[in-house]
Design a protein around this motif. Sequence first.
Motif, mmCIF file in Angstrom:
data_model
loop_
_atom_site.group_PDB
_atom_site.id
_atom_site.type_symbol
_atom_site.label_atom_id
_atom_site.label_comp_id
_atom_site.label_asym_id
_atom_site.label_seq_id
_atom_site.Cartn_x
_atom_site.Cartn_y
_atom_site.Cartn_z
ATOM 1 N N SER A 1 0.862 -1.145 0.042
ATOM 2 C CA SER A 1 0.208 -0.090 0.025
ATOM 3 C C SER A 1 0.997 1.084 -0.018
ATOM 4 N N THR A 2 0.345 2.296 -0.316
ATOM 5 C CA THR A 2 1.053 3.630 -0.324
ATOM 6 C C THR A 2 1.689 3.985 0.967
ATOM 7 N N TYR A 3 1.012 3.512 2.082
ATOM 8 C CA TYR A 3 1.438 4.071 3.430
ATOM 9 C C TYR A 3 2.260 2.789 4.081
ATOM 10 N N PHE A 4 2.654 1.859 3.326
ATOM 11 C CA PHE A 4 3.402 0.663 3.814
ATOM 12 C C PHE A 4 4.474 1.161 4.965
ATOM 13 N N ASP A 5 5.307 2.171 4.304
ATOM 14 C CA ASP A 5 6.655 2.629 5.241
ATOM 15 C C ASP A 5 6.346 3.903 5.725
ATOM 16 N N LEU A 6 5.077 4.369 6.409
ATOM 17 C CA LEU A 6 4.819 5.255 6.895
ATOM 18 C C LEU A 6 5.397 4.791 8.558
ATOM 19 N N PRO A 7 5.940 5.883 9.300
ATOM 20 C CA PRO A 7 6.298 5.694 10.605
ATOM 21 C C PRO A 7 5.080 5.444 11.449
#
Length: 439
Positions: A18-24
């Motif tokens: 997903s586009t937010y996979f690597d968000l903190p």
Amino acid sequence: MKVPASEAQENMLKEAKSTYFDLPALDVSIAFPQATPASVFPPCKSDYYQFHDLLTIEEQAVRKKVRECMEKEVAPIMAKYWEKAEFPFEIVPKLGALHIAGGSIKGYGCPNLSITANAIATAEVARVDASCSTFILVHSSLAMLTIALCGSETQKQKYLPSLAELKTIACWALTEPDYGSDASALRTTARKVEGGWILEGQKRWIGNSTFADVLVIFARNTSSNQINGFIVKKDTPGLQATKIDNKIGLRIVQNGDILLKRVFVPDEDRLPGVNSFQDTNKVLAVSRVMVAWQPIGISMGVYDMCHRYLKERKQFGAPLAAFQINQQKLVQMLGNVQAMFLIGWRLCKLYESGKMTPGHASMGKSWITLKARETVSLGRELLGGNGILADFLVAKAFCDLEPIYTYEGTYDINTLVTGREVTGIASFKPAALSNRSRL
């Protein structure tokens, strides 16, 4: 051999995320706003029987300054470092400024605290973070105390002042891969040569070892077959210390494996007061008292956290503190803390009066850690899902207590020490291996 992924495979994996996979991760105060995390440490509510009144003015002052430092300087960062299994070196000067390293040692820049004040300081550090208390205990109540009790006057003057200020750090190396509970059978050797000694062997589970400036190491004299003690400086040729990974508890503590390959130690760094394994017991008698106060402090912190959490967290239209079963568990925890504190306090008084025996110390350590285990388990239940997050202290304390339950003598070994004292019969070796009939 690692096979590199093709560009097409890499693109496929990237698209699957997903586009937010690597968000903190969200800050816990945003993710869970209903309860305050342990980075803002809860006020102390665990002294229900007002044991504070038993302490002298000096001991109360020590408690106050240690508590303030730990809550202000360590509580905000402990979960981050625990998760990374790294040591927060930036707090060392702040811990040094407390002037508690060296505990009850008199002179040489050491604080000369009462054994009770030393114990209270240990508990207050452990209340916020068990790893920090283990760091200080290894440095102070093992390494520094060994130099103070077994070192020469020259060694005391040379090493203790900087250790007392935490300008230099020490570790204490007794345990080996093959010899934990049976530590007196250690295999590391010390061979006399001109001008000094050659150390050969291996140590394991040595706290602070990967960054210690001074290593207190025990080895078997090849001539006398007795245990001797040595002060080894970091980066000595042939000395290697590597971090033990994958621990579930005391993750901030840098436990290490030590390898000694033809390590030369000059005569001036042999500890003259260590001539048998019995000489280490002079140190362990004090350190075991301090270790007994670690679970007391941990349990205090867990109770304080649960007390605040149950009043803040709401379910079914009411705070968790309003439910009978939660109150029962909370009071059970509180009762345990009162009993643990009283045993620990009495242990200190026995030591100060010269009446404490090895059996007293061993029963104190084993029983207190047993009750602490029960206490943190109840706290884990009370916090529900948040009971597995280090952010709310209890999960971290739950894990940190496990190595404390084991080190400085496992629960079983400590009960056998007390059992030997009260019965006059040693039961450490299996009956089949003993040369003497147990009938």
